[in-house]
Design an enzyme around this catalytic site. Structure first.
Site, short mmCIF file in Angstrom:
data_model
loop_
_atom_site.label_atom_id
_atom_site.label_comp_id
_atom_site.label_asym_id
_atom_site.label_seq_id
_atom_site.Cartn_x
_atom_site.Cartn_y
_atom_site.Cartn_z
CB SER A 104 -43.52 -7.84 -4.28
OG SER A 104 -42.69 -7.84 -3.14
CG HIS A 111 -42.19 -4.21 -6.40
ND1 HIS A 111 -42.33 -2.88 -6.74
CD2 HIS A 111 -42.34 -4.26 -5.05
CE1 HIS A 111 -42.54 -2.16 -5.64
NE2 HIS A 111 -42.55 -2.98 -4.60
CG ASP A 148 -41.06 -4.57 -1.65
OD1 ASP A 148 -41.42 -3.41 -1.91
OD2 ASP A 148 -41.70 -5.58 -2.01
CG MET A 187 -38.67 -3.29 3.91
SD MET A 187 -39.81 -4.46 4.68
CE MET A 187 -40.98 -4.69 3.34
CG HIS A 229 -41.11 0.18 -2.61
ND1 HIS A 229 -42.21 -0.46 -2.11
CD2 HIS A 229 -41.11 1.41 -2.03
CE1 HIS A 229 -42.87 0.33 -1.27
NE2 HIS A 229 -42.21 1.47 -1.20
CG MET A 241 -40.62 0.77 1.92
SD MET A 241 -41.46 -0.82 2.04
CE MET A 241 -40.60 -1.70 0.76
CG MET A 283 -46.77 2.55 0.06
SD MET A 283 -46.10 1.00 -0.61
CE MET A 283 -46.66 -0.21 0.58
CG ASP A 341 -46.13 -2.03 -3.20
OD1 ASP A 341 -46.43 -3.21 -2.99
OD2 ASP A 341 -44.98 -1.57 -2.99
#
Ligand code: DX5
Ligand code: ZN
Length: 215
Positions: free
Chosen positions: A7, A32, A34, A36, A65, A67, A136, A174
């Site tokens: 990540s 990966h 992320d 947010m 991913h 979020m 998660m 994760d």
């Protein structure tokens, strides 16, 4: 051998190109990434312009991913930015089936992420339509947290569901994955290990990736 997906949240943003080169030279399978929004999770990370640059550096699959709330507003943009796999949170999607259809119609693989308190049973009626479950193992929003032990049982339960129905859904774990707990996570049934701090804050990230691959 697990799929290893470092990540980049834990990478050195001032040297992002160097970090991408390191991953490309390593045995990492996926990137990966992320995303947010400060709404679904209490933190803001990076977004489309950064991901667009990262994906240009690699031919490895980019596992994005999300979020974020209302991911349908951005699915097309993430496809254009180079996402291979797009994962949305079950808790953020009242019309999850529609979201999954949209992701697949854009030509990406579709993933569903579940928070630590969300039971694996809630995946029952979407499992046949997706490529990946992001389980998660910390509360989403931050890197560097400790692995929640109860996740091991959830991985076993989900693996059982997948095998019983002869599906080909990958289980990605994760959050808080370390060289110490990774073997138990793989033994429980994980196919993909996401690792942020364990990889990027280690003395020799390539060697750490290699070690995760040996499990
Ligand atoms: C957390 C993110 C994770 C995070 C993992 O919300 O989804 O991917 O970067 O970081 P570590 O491996 O450091 O727990
Ligand atoms: Zn993640």
């Amino acid at each position: 051998m697990p799929i290893v997906a470092p990540s980049l949240l834990a990478s050195d943003f001032l040297n992002l190109q160097k970090e991408c080169t390191m991953l490309n030279e390593s045995e990492a399978d996926w990137f990966h990434l992320d995303v947010m929004d400060g709404r679904f999770v209490p933190n803001i990370s990076y977004g489309l312009p950064v991901i667009e640059q990262i994906t240009k550096t690699t031919s490895k699959p980019c596992d994005v991913h999300l979020m974020i709330l209302e991911p349908e507003r951005y699915a097309e943009a993430f496809k254009e930015a180079g996402a291979t796999i797009l994962t949305v949170h079950i808790e953020a999607c009242p019309h999850l089936h529609r979201n999954i259809q949209q992701i697949k119609s854009l030509g990406m693989q579709a993933g569903v992420a579940i928070n630590p308190h969300t039971p694996v049973e809630s995946l029952k009626d979407i499992l046949q339509d997706i490529d990946l479950v992001n389980m998660m193992s910390v509360n989403p929003g931050f890197g560097g947290q400790s692995f929640i032990l109860h996740t091991i049982q959830k991985i076993r339960d989900l693996k059982k569901m997948i095998i019983e129905r002869a599906l080909h859904v990958k289980i990605e774990v994760d959050g808080g994955v370390t060289l110490e707990n990774a073997a138990a996570i793989v033994r429980a049934g994980a196919d993909v290990l996401v690792a942020g701090n364990t990889v990027f804050k280690s003395k020799d990230p390539k060697a750490t990736i290699y070690q995760l691959k040996q499990l």
